[in-house]
Design a protein around this motif. Structure first.
Motif, PDB file in Angstrom:
ATOM      1  N   ARG A  40       0.833  -1.214   0.000  1.00 36.18           N
ATOM      2  CA  ARG A  40       0.000   0.000   0.000  1.00 36.18           C
ATOM      3  C   ARG A  40       0.869   1.266   0.000  1.00 36.18           C
ATOM      4  O   ARG A  40       0.545   2.261  -0.646  1.00 36.18           O
ATOM      5  N   LEU A  41       1.969   1.201   0.715  1.00 34.48           N
ATOM      6  CA  LEU A  41       2.892   2.347   0.697  1.00 34.48           C
ATOM      7  C   LEU A  41       3.504   2.527  -0.692  1.00 34.48           C
ATOM      8  O   LEU A  41       3.777   3.646  -1.131  1.00 34.48           O
ATOM      9  N   GLU A  42       3.717   1.420  -1.370  1.00 37.78           N
ATOM     10  CA  GLU A  42       4.250   1.476  -2.731  1.00 37.78           C
ATOM     11  C   GLU A  42       3.255   2.181  -3.663  1.00 37.78           C
ATOM     12  O   GLU A  42       3.638   3.008  -4.493  1.00 37.78           O
ATOM     13  N   PHE A  43       1.968   1.857  -3.499  1.00 46.16           N
ATOM     14  CA  PHE A  43       0.911   2.506  -4.279  1.00 46.16           C
ATOM     15  C   PHE A  43       0.968   4.023  -4.105  1.00 46.16           C
ATOM     16  O   PHE A  43       0.928   4.793  -5.063  1.00 46.16           O
ATOM     17  N   VAL A  48       3.559   9.808  -5.360  1.00 49.01           N
ATOM     18  CA  VAL A  48       4.398  10.862  -4.788  1.00 49.01           C
ATOM     19  C   VAL A  48       5.617  11.084  -5.678  1.00 49.01           C
ATOM     20  O   VAL A  48       5.975  12.219  -6.018  1.00 49.01           O
ATOM     21  N   LEU A  49       6.238   9.983  -6.063  1.00 53.67           N
ATOM     22  CA  LEU A  49       7.412  10.060  -6.929  1.00 53.67           C
ATOM     23  C   LEU A  49       7.085  10.775  -8.231  1.00 53.67           C
ATOM     24  O   LEU A  49       7.825  11.651  -8.695  1.00 53.67           O
ATOM     25  N   SER A  50       5.953  10.401  -8.803  1.00 52.62           N
ATOM     26  CA  SER A  50       5.573  10.987 -10.081  1.00 52.62           C
ATOM     27  C   SER A  50       5.395  12.506  -9.963  1.00 52.62           C
ATOM     28  O   SER A  50       5.865  13.272 -10.812  1.00 52.62           O
ATOM     29  N   LEU A 113      13.264  -4.443  -5.256  1.00 53.18           N
ATOM     30  CA  LEU A 113      13.967  -3.242  -4.785  1.00 53.18           C
ATOM     31  C   LEU A 113      13.281  -1.969  -5.281  1.00 53.18           C
ATOM     32  O   LEU A 113      13.166  -0.984  -4.548  1.00 53.18           O
ATOM     33  N   ALA A 114      12.838  -1.977  -6.515  1.00 54.86           N
ATOM     34  CA  ALA A 114      12.150  -0.799  -7.059  1.00 54.86           C
ATOM     35  C   ALA A 114      10.854  -0.553  -6.288  1.00 54.86           C
ATOM     36  O   ALA A 114      10.524   0.596  -5.946  1.00 54.86           O
ATOM     37  N   ASP A 115      10.123  -1.630  -5.989  1.00 51.50           N
ATOM     38  CA  ASP A 115       8.884  -1.485  -5.217  1.00 51.50           C
ATOM     39  C   ASP A 115       9.174  -0.928  -3.824  1.00 51.50           C
ATOM     40  O   ASP A 115       8.451  -0.061  -3.322  1.00 51.50           O
ATOM     41  N   ALA A 116      10.224  -1.450  -3.187  1.00 55.58           N
ATOM     42  CA  ALA A 116      10.579  -0.967  -1.846  1.00 55.58           C
ATOM     43  C   ALA A 116      10.996   0.505  -1.892  1.00 55.58           C
ATOM     44  O   ALA A 116      10.669   1.284  -0.991  1.00 55.58           O
ATOM     45  N   MET A 117      11.693   0.880  -2.962  1.00 51.13           N
ATOM     46  CA  MET A 117      12.099   2.288  -3.109  1.00 51.13           C
ATOM     47  C   MET A 117      10.865   3.192  -3.155  1.00 51.13           C
ATOM     48  O   MET A 117      10.811   4.233  -2.504  1.00 51.13           O
ATOM     49  N   GLU A 118       9.857   2.775  -3.934  1.00 51.42           N
ATOM     50  CA  GLU A 118       8.620   3.561  -3.990  1.00 51.42           C
ATOM     51  C   GLU A 118       7.937   3.610  -2.621  1.00 51.42           C
ATOM     52  O   GLU A 118       7.420   4.652  -2.215  1.00 51.42           O
ATOM     53  N   ALA A 119       7.949   2.473  -1.924  1.00 53.87           N
ATOM     54  CA  ALA A 119       7.307   2.423  -0.609  1.00 53.87           C
ATOM     55  C   ALA A 119       8.004   3.365   0.370  1.00 53.87           C
ATOM     56  O   ALA A 119       7.352   4.038   1.176  1.00 53.87           O
ATOM     57  N   VAL A 120       9.334   3.440   0.295  1.00 52.65           N
ATOM     58  CA  VAL A 120      10.080   4.341   1.180  1.00 52.65           C
ATOM     59  C   VAL A 120       9.699   5.799   0.874  1.00 52.65           C
ATOM     60  O   VAL A 120       9.503   6.603   1.791  1.00 52.65           O
ATOM     61  N   ILE A 121       9.565   6.113  -0.388  1.00 60.32           N
ATOM     62  CA  ILE A 121       9.149   7.477  -0.771  1.00 60.32           C
ATOM     63  C   ILE A 121       7.749   7.766  -0.216  1.00 60.32           C
ATOM     64  O   ILE A 121       7.477   8.844   0.307  1.00 60.32           O
ATOM     65  N   GLY A 122       6.866   6.774  -0.305  1.00 58.20           N
ATOM     66  CA  GLY A 122       5.518   6.922   0.247  1.00 58.20           C
ATOM     67  C   GLY A 122       5.549   7.117   1.764  1.00 58.20           C
ATOM     68  O   GLY A 122       4.797   7.928   2.312  1.00 58.20           O
TER      69      GLY A 122
ATOM     70  N   LEU B  51      -1.732  11.923  -7.284  1.00 56.33           N
ATOM     71  CA  LEU B  51      -1.363  11.843  -5.861  1.00 56.33           C
ATOM     72  C   LEU B  51      -2.557  12.165  -4.965  1.00 56.33           C
ATOM     73  O   LEU B  51      -2.800  11.486  -3.972  1.00 56.33           O
ATOM     74  N   ALA B  52      -3.318  13.195  -5.328  1.00 56.26           N
ATOM     75  CA  ALA B  52      -4.451  13.583  -4.485  1.00 56.26           C
ATOM     76  C   ALA B  52      -5.473  12.444  -4.398  1.00 56.26           C
ATOM     77  O   ALA B  52      -5.974  12.125  -3.312  1.00 56.26           O
ATOM     78  N   VAL B  53      -5.756  11.822  -5.539  1.00 53.51           N
ATOM     79  CA  VAL B  53      -6.693  10.696  -5.543  1.00 53.51           C
ATOM     80  C   VAL B  53      -6.100   9.517  -4.776  1.00 53.51           C
ATOM     81  O   VAL B  53      -6.797   8.853  -3.994  1.00 53.51           O
ATOM     82  N   SER B  54      -4.810   9.268  -4.962  1.00 58.35           N
ATOM     83  CA  SER B  54      -4.157   8.165  -4.247  1.00 58.35           C
ATOM     84  C   SER B  54      -4.292   8.341  -2.741  1.00 58.35           C
ATOM     85  O   SER B  54      -4.578   7.391  -2.008  1.00 58.35           O
ATOM     86  N   ARG B  55      -4.098   9.579  -2.279  1.00 64.00           N
ATOM     87  CA  ARG B  55      -4.170   9.831  -0.848  1.00 64.00           C
ATOM     88  C   ARG B  55      -5.589   9.625  -0.323  1.00 64.00           C
ATOM     89  O   ARG B  55      -5.804   9.024   0.729  1.00 64.00           O
ATOM     90  N   LEU B  56      -6.573  10.098  -1.081  1.00 67.19           N
ATOM     91  CA  LEU B  56      -7.965   9.894  -0.677  1.00 67.19           C
ATOM     92  C   LEU B  56      -8.281   8.402  -0.584  1.00 67.19           C
ATOM     93  O   LEU B  56      -8.919   7.949   0.366  1.00 67.19           O
ATOM     94  N   LEU B  57      -7.827   7.647  -1.577  1.00 67.25           N
ATOM     95  CA  LEU B  57      -8.104   6.209  -1.585  1.00 67.25           C
ATOM     96  C   LEU B  57      -7.352   5.497  -0.463  1.00 67.25           C
ATOM     97  O   LEU B  57      -7.890   4.604   0.190  1.00 67.25           O
ATOM     98  N   PHE B  58      -6.110   5.885  -0.270  1.00 67.26           N
ATOM     99  CA  PHE B  58      -5.276   5.274   0.779  1.00 67.26           C
ATOM    100  C   PHE B  58      -5.950   5.430   2.145  1.00 67.26           C
ATOM    101  O   PHE B  58      -6.024   4.498   2.933  1.00 67.26           O
ATOM    102  N   ASP B  59      -6.481   6.638   2.403  1.00 63.64           N
ATOM    103  CA  ASP B  59      -7.128   6.897   3.689  1.00 63.64           C
ATOM    104  C   ASP B  59      -8.494   6.219   3.785  1.00 63.64           C
ATOM    105  O   ASP B  59      -8.873   5.716   4.836  1.00 63.64           O
TER     106      ASP B  59
END
Lengths: 236, 236
Positions: A40-43, A48-50, A113-122, B51-59
């Motif tokens: 979920r953090l990766e999602f 966020v990264l984008s 590793l790429a997925d974990a990197m995204e999760a860390v950013i999240g 990102l805004a939609v992702s955050r709404l969905l995440f929560d």
């Protein structure tokens, strides 16, 4: 080194001290390890990264059009860029996964590793807001972005497509102008990129033939990679 | 009504008063109107929206896995959702475009309106930060998100694929399990979705057969839509 010592080092490398260290721990947990994994953090981190990369590009390339910016962004958020960033942060040393996954070399797999990197950013975003995440992304990708030009990335789409096809022993693609629109000094070109051996064609538009070719190549590449990714086992 | 009167009304509808109104004006300018058009803001807005939609969905969906969240997000950031949001804000009345484009019905075209909607989101972000943009996205999509369940979106991928194929007079897809992994209580299913008439197959994974089918259908749909979008004129 102790677990907390490793976490401490990682937080130094990230340039962010966590208010909620459990977020970082979760970001470093592969799904094979247990229910509290990082998907979920990766999602969230993916988005966020984008945005963080988009903002860096928007500020850096004040003259580039949307097509160029989109191409550069796609390049930067690809698995191999994230994989490199993960290695730079020594993530393989701190990832948590099942014994089976670890013995199978999971901590070295580019996709994990790429997925974990995204999760860390999240996780950094949830803990410290967009500004903190933006700082991390700047640290990881800023140098690549400032040392490049939009043109140098644009070159890549055609080259990359050609390499992709050659890697599969397929003939190189062909390009042809299918339409031009507008007046002499403000023309728009529409170019088709065809790969007859696969029965596929994509079109791109641009203010020059070259730009249109690049867009068409980019679309073709995205299409071929999407199909490739859909096959079982194709990703690893 | 005067131009400034219209801008005033729009800012009320957006729930954001611009410090730099030129950003809003730019977001409402189609490329046919002049050099100061909205495409770069659209590039940025696309990422802000995601990102805004992702955050709404995440929560909102604390129990949903990454696959479900990704599917719902893809649904919400599609052209037709953005088009609806643009109509809700009365964007056709304030869009600036060339006379030719306007006479050709440009202000009603879904793609132009969806792009302008993204550009407006990008402008709000640049002017007021992520929080302001998040507020706008919440206003536009919050109700859809809170009134739904992850399952109801999940249903859509298979249905949507079937409708897409039927709309082109093609046979319905077939699904079959190609692998199951893991122990009895924590199995992962891998399902193939095949469309033999197009010579295509995609696989999806999930904790249930149903979830795996949905993922496979979603991938197939993305693939077919990407190919379709590549054809000249397919988007409008």
């Amino acid at each position: 080194m102790t677990v907390s010592g490793r976490d401490e080092l990682l937080q130094q490398r990230l340039g962010h001290r966590f208010q909620r260290p459990e977020l970082l721990r979760r970001a470093l947990t592969h799904r094979s390890y247990g229910a509290e994994h990082n998907e979920r953090l990766e999602f969230l981190g993916d988005a966020v990264l984008s945005l963080a990369v988009s903002r860096l590009l928007f500020d850096r390339f004040g003259d580039s059009d949307e097509g160029d910016l989109t191409r550069v962004r796609a390049h930067l958020v690809r698995e191999d860029s994230l994989h490199k960033a993960a290695l730079q942060l020594h993530l393989p040393e701190v990832l948590r996964m099942s014994e089976g996954e670890a013995k199978g070399g999971g901590a070295q797999r580019a996709s994990i590793l790429a997925d974990a990197m995204e999760a860390v950013i999240g996780a950094v975003y949830l803990d410290g807001g967009l500004e903190a995440a933006q700082g991390l992304v700047q640290q990881l990708f800023g140098e690549v972005i400032t040392s490049t030009t939009a043109e140098s990335w644009r070159k890549d789409a055609k080259t990359e497509l050609q390499e992709w096809l050659q890697g599969r022993r397929l003939p190189v693609p062909s390009y042809r102008i299918v339409a031009t629109r507008g007046q002499a000094h403000a023309q728009t070109f529409e170019v088709e990129c065809a790969v007859p051996s696969l029965g596929k064609a994509q079109t791109g538009e641009g203010r020059s033939r070259r730009a249109a070719e690049q867009e068409a190549a980019q679309k073709m590449l995205a299409l071929l990679q999407a199909e490739d990714g859909g096959r079982p086992g194709a990703r690893d």
